[in-house]
Motif scaffolding. Structure first.
Motif, PDB file in Angstrom:
ATOM      1  N   GLY A  50       0.812  -1.209   0.000  1.00  0.00           N
ATOM      2  CA  GLY A  50       0.000   0.000   0.000  1.00  0.00           C
ATOM      3  C   GLY A  50       0.845   1.258   0.000  1.00  0.00           C
ATOM      4  O   GLY A  50       0.575   2.211  -0.749  1.00  0.00           O
ATOM      5  N   ASN A  51       1.871   1.273   0.823  1.00  0.00           N
ATOM      6  CA  ASN A  51       2.748   2.448   0.863  1.00  0.00           C
ATOM      7  C   ASN A  51       3.548   2.592  -0.433  1.00  0.00           C
ATOM      8  O   ASN A  51       3.882   3.706  -0.830  1.00  0.00           O
ATOM      9  N   THR A  52       3.873   1.479  -1.074  1.00  0.00           N
ATOM     10  CA  THR A  52       4.541   1.548  -2.370  1.00  0.00           C
ATOM     11  C   THR A  52       3.631   2.215  -3.393  1.00  0.00           C
ATOM     12  O   THR A  52       4.077   3.054  -4.185  1.00  0.00           O
ATOM     13  N   TYR A  53       2.355   1.875  -3.358  1.00  0.00           N
ATOM     14  CA  TYR A  53       1.386   2.494  -4.267  1.00  0.00           C
ATOM     15  C   TYR A  53       1.314   4.005  -4.032  1.00  0.00           C
ATOM     16  O   TYR A  53       1.387   4.790  -4.984  1.00  0.00           O
ATOM     17  N   PHE A  54       1.171   4.416  -2.771  1.00  0.00           N
ATOM     18  CA  PHE A  54       1.084   5.848  -2.478  1.00  0.00           C
ATOM     19  C   PHE A  54       2.399   6.567  -2.790  1.00  0.00           C
ATOM     20  O   PHE A  54       2.390   7.715  -3.233  1.00  0.00           O
ATOM     21  N   SER A  55       3.521   5.904  -2.583  1.00  0.00           N
ATOM     22  CA  SER A  55       4.816   6.494  -2.935  1.00  0.00           C
ATOM     23  C   SER A  55       4.941   6.658  -4.447  1.00  0.00           C
ATOM     24  O   SER A  55       5.484   7.655  -4.931  1.00  0.00           O
ATOM     25  N   PHE A  56       4.428   5.684  -5.186  1.00  0.00           N
ATOM     26  CA  PHE A  56       4.467   5.774  -6.641  1.00  0.00           C
ATOM     27  C   PHE A  56       3.610   6.937  -7.134  1.00  0.00           C
ATOM     28  O   PHE A  56       4.021   7.689  -8.030  1.00  0.00           O
ATOM     29  N   ILE A  57       2.431   7.093  -6.556  1.00  0.00           N
ATOM     30  CA  ILE A  57       1.549   8.206  -6.940  1.00  0.00           C
ATOM     31  C   ILE A  57       2.237   9.540  -6.655  1.00  0.00           C
ATOM     32  O   ILE A  57       2.220  10.455  -7.494  1.00  0.00           O
ATOM     33  N   ALA A  58       2.863   9.669  -5.502  1.00  0.00           N
ATOM     34  CA  ALA A  58       3.578  10.912  -5.151  1.00  0.00           C
ATOM     35  C   ALA A  58       4.765  11.140  -6.081  1.00  0.00           C
ATOM     36  O   ALA A  58       5.006  12.263  -6.540  1.00  0.00           O
ATOM     37  N   TRP A  59       5.493  10.088  -6.377  1.00  0.00           N
ATOM     38  CA  TRP A  59       6.666  10.195  -7.256  1.00  0.00           C
ATOM     39  C   TRP A  59       6.229  10.571  -8.673  1.00  0.00           C
ATOM     40  O   TRP A  59       6.843  11.427  -9.310  1.00  0.00           O
ATOM     41  N   ARG A  60       5.163   9.964  -9.148  1.00  0.00           N
ATOM     42  CA  ARG A  60       4.688  10.228 -10.496  1.00  0.00           C
ATOM     43  C   ARG A  60       4.169  11.664 -10.635  1.00  0.00           C
ATOM     44  O   ARG A  60       4.453  12.334 -11.633  1.00  0.00           O
ATOM     45  N   SER A  61       3.454  12.142  -9.630  1.00  0.00           N
ATOM     46  CA  SER A  61       2.961  13.515  -9.689  1.00  0.00           C
ATOM     47  C   SER A  61       4.100  14.517  -9.580  1.00  0.00           C
ATOM     48  O   SER A  61       4.030  15.609 -10.124  1.00  0.00           O
ATOM     49  N   ARG A  62       5.177  14.144  -8.916  1.00  0.00           N
ATOM     50  CA  ARG A  62       6.349  15.013  -8.767  1.00  0.00           C
ATOM     51  C   ARG A  62       7.121  15.097 -10.079  1.00  0.00           C
ATOM     52  O   ARG A  62       7.671  16.132 -10.424  1.00  0.00           O
ATOM     53  N   THR A  63       7.217  13.979 -10.816  1.00  0.00           N
ATOM     54  CA  THR A  63       8.002  13.968 -12.051  1.00  0.00           C
ATOM     55  C   THR A  63       7.217  14.534 -13.233  1.00  0.00           C
ATOM     56  O   THR A  63       7.810  14.952 -14.211  1.00  0.00           O
TER      57      THR A  63
END
Length: 173
Positions: A158-171
């Motif tokens: 779950g945290n990997t999913y939320f980290s991916f969403i944050a990383w993707r929105s940042r890039t």
């Protein structure tokens, strides 16, 4: 006869680097993010800490050294438990705002992704190593640790999913 005068060593002074200046605080106030623990990633981190603690204490309370596979489970559980506590402190104290040189979204994604993969392997190893024939008096503790290891794996996913969403929105920006 006079002794020749010795040369005095020169004192060299340097200025503080910009890296060190970023660590200095100009005020004595300490940042604290109370709202982080109310977010889904914050709750997942707390769950990872509590459930991860159960995983390694249930195994550590037994004679786990008789089964070599539990060494891997202990390594993964303790290693990621310590790092998760560290990241919780970083997020609560908002340390990430004081060290902007670190790409925190990428670090979070790499950390949670690696925790998910390695915890999944440890949970599988844990579950496959549990048998009542192997060591009957440790069976319940090992079975419970296997159950909690899979729960921790789900939390890290779950945290990997939320980290991916944050990383993707940042890039994307």
């Amino acid at each position: 006869m006079e002794e020749p005068q010795r040369a005095h060593p020169r004192t060299v002074t340097t200025t503080a680097s910009s890296f060190a200046e970023n660590f200095s605080t100009s005020s004595s106030s300490f940042a604290y993010d109370r709202e982080f623990l109310r977010t889904v990633p914050g709750l997942l981190i707390v769950a990872e800490i509590v459930l991860g603690l159960l995983v390694w204490t249930l195994i550590a309370g037994t004679e786990y050294f008789r089964v070599p596979a539990f060494g891997w489970v202990m390594f993964v559980a303790v290693f990621y438990w310590v790092l998760t506590v560290f990241f919780l402190i970083v997020y609560i104290t908002m340390t990430y705002t004081r060290i902007p040189q670190v790409p925190w979204t990428t670090v979070g994604l790499c950390f949670n992704g690696s925790a998910f993969v390695l915890y999944l392997s440890a949970a599988i190893v844990d579950a496959s190593s549990v048998s009542p024939e192997r060591d009957g008096h440790n069976f319940n503790s090992w079975a419970a640790s296997s159950f909690f290891a899979f729960l921790v794996t789900i939390c890290y996913a779950g945290n990997t999913y939320f980290s991916f969403i944050a990383w993707r929105s940042r890039t994307v920006q």
